[in-house]
Design an enzyme around this catalytic site. Structure first.
Site, mmCIF file in Angstrom:
data_model
loop_
_atom_site.group_PDB
_atom_site.id
_atom_site.type_symbol
_atom_site.label_atom_id
_atom_site.label_comp_id
_atom_site.label_asym_id
_atom_site.label_seq_id
_atom_site.Cartn_x
_atom_site.Cartn_y
_atom_site.Cartn_z
ATOM 1 N N ASP A 117 0.866 -1.225 0.046
ATOM 2 C CA ASP A 117 -0.026 -0.046 -0.056
ATOM 3 C C ASP A 117 0.817 1.328 0.063
ATOM 4 O OD1 ASP A 117 -3.131 -0.589 1.642
ATOM 5 O OD2 ASP A 117 -2.202 -1.373 -0.047
ATOM 6 N N ALA A 118 1.952 1.166 0.764
ATOM 7 C CA ALA A 118 2.937 2.389 0.739
ATOM 8 C C ALA A 118 3.293 2.828 -0.688
ATOM 9 C CB ALA A 118 3.930 2.041 1.960
ATOM 10 N N TYR A 161 2.111 1.956 -3.582
ATOM 11 C CA TYR A 161 1.055 2.449 -4.112
ATOM 12 C C TYR A 161 0.577 3.703 -3.848
ATOM 13 C CZ TYR A 161 -3.811 2.720 -6.323
ATOM 14 O OH TYR A 161 -4.756 3.152 -6.751
ATOM 15 N N ASP A 162 0.609 4.150 -2.551
ATOM 16 C CA ASP A 162 0.445 5.649 -2.352
ATOM 17 C C ASP A 162 1.523 6.404 -2.814
ATOM 18 O OD1 ASP A 162 -0.888 5.001 1.088
ATOM 19 O OD2 ASP A 162 -1.877 4.770 -0.970
ATOM 20 N N LEU A 183 -40.729 -8.911 -2.461
ATOM 21 C CA LEU A 183 -42.238 -9.669 -2.120
ATOM 22 C C LEU A 183 -42.696 -9.361 -0.797
ATOM 23 C CD1 LEU A 183 -41.513 -12.593 -4.465
ATOM 24 C CD2 LEU A 183 -43.087 -10.652 -4.854
ATOM 25 N N GLU A 233 -44.483 -20.705 -8.043
ATOM 26 C CA GLU A 233 -42.933 -20.952 -8.452
ATOM 27 C C GLU A 233 -42.046 -21.183 -7.233
ATOM 28 O OE1 GLU A 233 -41.690 -17.448 -10.530
ATOM 29 O OE2 GLU A 233 -43.305 -17.661 -12.112
ATOM 30 N N LYS A 253 -39.630 -20.714 -4.558
ATOM 31 C CA LYS A 253 -38.410 -19.242 -4.447
ATOM 32 C C LYS A 253 -37.150 -19.893 -3.958
ATOM 33 C CE LYS A 253 -38.519 -15.117 -2.125
ATOM 34 N NZ LYS A 253 -37.248 -15.139 -1.519
ATOM 35 N N ASP A 295 -33.427 -19.103 -3.028
ATOM 36 C CA ASP A 295 -32.845 -17.982 -2.661
ATOM 37 C C ASP A 295 -31.252 -17.706 -3.054
ATOM 38 O OD1 ASP A 295 -32.546 -15.862 -0.842
ATOM 39 O OD2 ASP A 295 -31.828 -17.215 0.874
ATOM 40 N N ARG A 354 -29.580 -6.911 -8.469
ATOM 41 C CA ARG A 354 -30.763 -5.970 -8.293
ATOM 42 C C ARG A 354 -30.480 -4.545 -7.713
ATOM 43 N NH1 ARG A 354 -33.635 -5.993 -3.218
ATOM 44 N NH2 ARG A 354 -35.783 -5.543 -3.572
ATOM 45 N N GLU A 398 -33.217 -15.567 -11.396
ATOM 46 C CA GLU A 398 -32.212 -15.772 -10.176
ATOM 47 C C GLU A 398 -31.243 -16.663 -10.492
ATOM 48 O OE1 GLU A 398 -33.898 -14.487 -7.879
ATOM 49 O OE2 GLU A 398 -33.116 -15.321 -5.893
ATOM 50 N N TYR A 442 -37.857 -15.800 -14.489
ATOM 51 C CA TYR A 442 -39.215 -15.894 -13.980
ATOM 52 C C TYR A 442 -40.076 -14.380 -14.158
ATOM 53 C CZ TYR A 442 -36.462 -14.008 -10.025
ATOM 54 O OH TYR A 442 -35.860 -13.352 -9.075
ATOM 55 N N LYS A 459 -43.392 -18.446 2.602
ATOM 56 C CA LYS A 459 -42.316 -19.050 3.007
ATOM 57 C C LYS A 459 -42.590 -20.588 3.672
ATOM 58 C CE LYS A 459 -39.281 -15.756 2.202
ATOM 59 N NZ LYS A 459 -38.654 -15.356 3.124
ATOM 60 N N CYS A 496 -28.242 3.741 30.379
ATOM 61 C CA CYS A 496 -27.732 3.367 29.058
ATOM 62 C C CYS A 496 -26.220 2.715 29.229
ATOM 63 C CB CYS A 496 -27.700 4.612 28.300
ATOM 64 S SG CYS A 496 -27.029 4.607 26.774
ATOM 65 N N CYS A 514 -23.786 5.457 27.547
ATOM 66 C CA CYS A 514 -23.477 6.904 28.033
ATOM 67 C C CYS A 514 -23.910 7.299 29.474
ATOM 68 C CB CYS A 514 -24.238 8.126 27.182
ATOM 69 S SG CYS A 514 -25.968 8.039 27.502
ATOM 70 N N CYS A 537 -32.847 5.428 26.326
ATOM 71 C CA CYS A 537 -31.792 6.358 26.853
ATOM 72 C C CYS A 537 -32.228 7.552 26.762
ATOM 73 C CB CYS A 537 -30.320 6.132 25.905
ATOM 74 S SG CYS A 537 -29.227 7.602 26.174
ATOM 75 N N CYS A 552 -25.328 10.989 23.709
ATOM 76 C CA CYS A 552 -25.125 9.686 23.824
ATOM 77 C C CYS A 552 -24.256 9.250 22.536
ATOM 78 C CB CYS A 552 -26.401 8.699 23.784
ATOM 79 S SG CYS A 552 -25.904 7.037 23.827
#
Ligand code: IVH
Length: 715
Positions: free
Chosen positions: A50-51, A53-54, A100, A133, A135, A137, A156, A192, A260, A348, A442, A445, A460, A466
């Protein structure tokens, strides 16, 4: 590290370079930095630290500062925007991709079909055909075809805009590159992307082996490559595979696609959803072979039973069944509410359960100060994922279930829902256990935490003092569906807060003046800071609804924020009206409370927010940095309702009032519940009461149902 030919020039101060030399070096730097960016983003082992690159980035900037006229179009200092940082370009969907609503049993499903009947005013004799249909996941994608040719595809994303993953999608065997037969000029197809159970398990096993070997090498002091990620479930695996920056990696992953749904289309291609699925098959898509046309509600209920039984034997995981109303004309009339269609539902399966030990109860402080108890448990697998935490909701819930630290608890997880603790196993309770004492102060705080009469939540009282509330508000503010500031995750916000750089949302937009401070922190390299500042700059203009939602006002979620933005159009107008609405009974307060979907309780919440001087200060400081975009009302040609305020009253003949109101909103009207001087039209149905009288008194234009239909172009 790639050694560039002009390495010798690097040592010289920018002032000592001739214009020609500077030009050459900027070109070389652009190419070199792009090369390292690509390596970094594909998550392969970067070639340089990284150094180093920087140092390249700094060198580039120093030369650009000396020769601003030589800044290249592809200069790294321009390119490190949100786009490069994320690795994928953004693509706007032609039609939003929604989610849905869920049903969890027969009653929910019957309530869903009853609401369709009410909305469409269908009698009991009218049959409702559905397509069921499975579903899966996985990850939903939006595929655009032009003249039958696949041109691009996106994730999406936030529903409106996704990531351009065209190159990765092209590696899927299930994705037709060209549609077979006649195709419309332009069409969006949704489906999907998923991974079968066996493929997932095989891949996971190979990753576990590779991780073990890496660990052994590391223990022996040998050089090892980057950490190996082990996917937790098929969905997570499919998502990770599709979001690779190198399509060659995606190509090696066993991904499948079922199509679908339809998005934007240049012409109508079907009259029913079942026809649509047939079209998809003809064009060459895989459509889930278990999808079925169901003659009525009873057939749908029976289908659900069958799928529940078949579930375990399927080669891929499903978490329920999606039911879609078959007639597309009815789908169009039903439209959407919030983020979900009125014409479809995800039913479901019952959640899976497991037992484990409760190790601790943590108290979290939310952005509105609510103290929420959270269970910390011995890790246990439920419904395909390892679970370590669960919500305990509130103190009454703990008392009611008498959940104690050390208890054996029964856990349940339904789909992507946060796990729930159903109860405990009394026989396994340790002899020395004690009831849980809910804190009265709380934990963040130390302020008193009070619980007003009749409320379940203890809050709280620390307000802006806080730290937990402040940080939670900042986290909410930057979230993806709020201001969407890339790179400002929980950890970074906490750090910026702890270091005193960010105390309020406006401070985020002033961070560019504090880059030097951030440079001194461990792990905060040039690249990270530049990406962050660029992501912040990119959000100085945001849609008004996002801005309002981001403020984190109690009860102003995304859909209420949208209602407010649509009603008031501009930030200035909204702010002015909210200030006026602080007074109970004022015209502005009435107007606010009468916005369809807002109502008096939420109006009070808003008024209280604006009555608090701290809030107003924070808001105005923010508005000095950010310009919320005005809401444009796209007036359809010859549509007299765009931008107008309307009230519907009485019983309508041709459609339910809900449908009429949804229709008016689609035409760009604001629908409110009460008539005032501001109302442009009152549509008067049969048996209308006081609202029609009030319209007459105030001289507001009234329309009969027939006139409204005529003017709205409804036939
Ligand atoms: S239809 C407006 N059909 O479920 C219609 N979605 O909870 C929205 N999904 O984001 C989608 N199988 O990722 C639809 N047969 C199916 C589906 C399905 C899985 C997923 C999809 C969507 C989510 C909504």
């Amino acid at each position: 590290m790639t050694v560039s030919q002009d390495g010798a020039l690097r040592a010289r101060k920018p002032e000592a370079l001739t214009e020609e030399e500077a030009q050459q070096e900027l070109a070389a730097l652009a190419a070199e930095i792009a090369h390292h960016d690509a390596l970094y983003h594909t998550q392969d082992a970067p070639e340089i630290s990284d150094a180093d690159y920087d140092a390249l980035v700094r060198r580039n900037r120093a030369i650009e500062a000396r020769f601003p006229e030589l800044i290249r179009d592809d200069s790294p200092s321009r390119r490190v925007g949100a786009e490069a940082a994320e690795g994928f370009a953004k693509l706007r969907h032609g039609v939003p991709m929604l989610s849905l609503d869920n049903a969890f049993g027969d009653d929910d499903f019957r309530a869903f079909t009853a609401s369709i009947r009410r909305f469409l005013r269908l009698g009991a004799e009218e049959r409702l055909e559905f397509v069921g249909e499975p579903k899966i996941d996985g990850l939903s994608v939006n595929l655009t075809y032009e003249d039958g040719q696949f041109v691009r595809g996106a994730t999406r994303g936030d529903g409106t805009t996704g990531e351009d993953i065209t190159a990765n999608l092209l590696t899927l065997k299930d994705l037709p590159k060209k549609l077979k037969g006649k195709a419309p000029a332009r069409i969006e197809i949704r489906g999907e992307v998923f991974c079968e159970k066996a493929d997932f398990l095989a891949f996971r096993a190979s990753q576990v082996r590779a991780a073990e070997e890496r660990e052994q090498r590391r223990a022996r002091g040998e050089k090892v490559g980057p950490a190996i990620t082990i996917p937790v479930n098929p969905r997570n695996f499919a998502a990770g595979s599709l979001r690779q920056l190198d399509p060659a990696i995606t190509a090696q992953r066993p991904l499948k696609l079922f199509a679908y749904a339809m998005g934007e289309a240049s012409e109508a291609v079907a009259e029913t959803h079942a026809d649509w699925l047939d079209r998809l098959r003809q064009w060459g898509f895989r459509v889930n072979p278990l999808s079925q046309l169901l003659a009525d509600e009873d057939a749908a209920v029976a289908f659900q039973r069958r799928m529940t039984e078949q579930r375990a034997a399927l080669s891929y995981d499903i978490d329920g069944v999606v039911y879609k109303l078959n007639r597309l004309d009815w789908q169009r009339r039903l439209g959407f509410v919030g983020r979900a269609p009125r014409w479809a539902i995800a039913w479901k399966f019952p959640a899976e359960q497991a037992t484990t030990t409760l190790l601790d109860i943590e108290i979290q402080v939310g952005r509105t100060g609510a103290l929420t108890p959270r269970a910390v448990m011995e890790p246990v697998g439920v419904g395909g994922v390892m679970v370590t935490h669960a919500s305990l909701h509130n103190e009454d819930e703990i008392a009611r279930k008498d959940v104690r630290i050390g208890d054996t608890v029964i856990l349940q997880r339904a789909g992507d829902v946060i796990p729930q603790i159903l109860g405990i196993v009394p026989e396994k309770r340790p002899a020395d256990s004690e009831p849980f004492a809910f804190p009265q102060v709380c934990p963040a705080c130390g302020s008193h935490a009070i619980r007003p009469e009749g409320e379940v939540v203890r809050r709280c009282t620390g307000g802006l003092t806080c730290p937990a509330q402040t940080v939670e508000r900042l986290i909410h503010f930057t979230r993806r569906n709020a201001m969407d500031i890339e790179g400002l995750g929980v950890e970074n916000i906490q750090k910026l807060f702890d270091e005193g750089l960010v105390k309020s949302p406006a401070d985020i937009f002033r961070l560019h003046t504090r880059a030097d401070v951030m440079r001194g922190w461990e792990g905060w390299g040039e690249r990270k800071i530049a990406n962050l500042l660029n992501a912040i700059e990119a959000r100085r203009r945001v849609p008004l609804e996002r801005f309002i939602f981001a403020l984190g006002i109690r009860r102003i979620g995304e859909s209420n924020a949208k209602l407010l933005a649509r009603h008031y159009h501009s930030f200035a107008e909204w702010r002015a009206k909210m200030l006026a609405a602080r007074i109970v009974g004022s015209e502005a307060r009435e107007e606010l409370g009468s916005i369809q979907g807002i109502g008096p309780a939420i109006a009070t919440e808003l008024a209280e927010f604006f009555a608090e001087p701290h809030n107003l200060e924070a808001l105005d400081a923010l508005a000095a940095e950010v310009s919320p975009e005005e809401v444009e009302i796209v007036a359809a040609e010859g549509n007299p309702f765009a931008g107008k305020t309307m009230v519907f009253t009485g019983t309508l003949e041709a459609m339910s009032r809900d449908e009429a109101e949804a229709q008016a909103e689609r035409l760009g009207a604001k629908v409110t519940k009460s008539v005032s001087k501001k109302t442009d039209f009152v549509v008067v149905g049969a048996d209308a009461g006081s609202k029609a009288t009030k319209a007459a008194e105030l001289g507001v234009k009234t329309l009969t149902e027939a006139e409204w239909r005529e003017m709205a172009g409804l036939h």
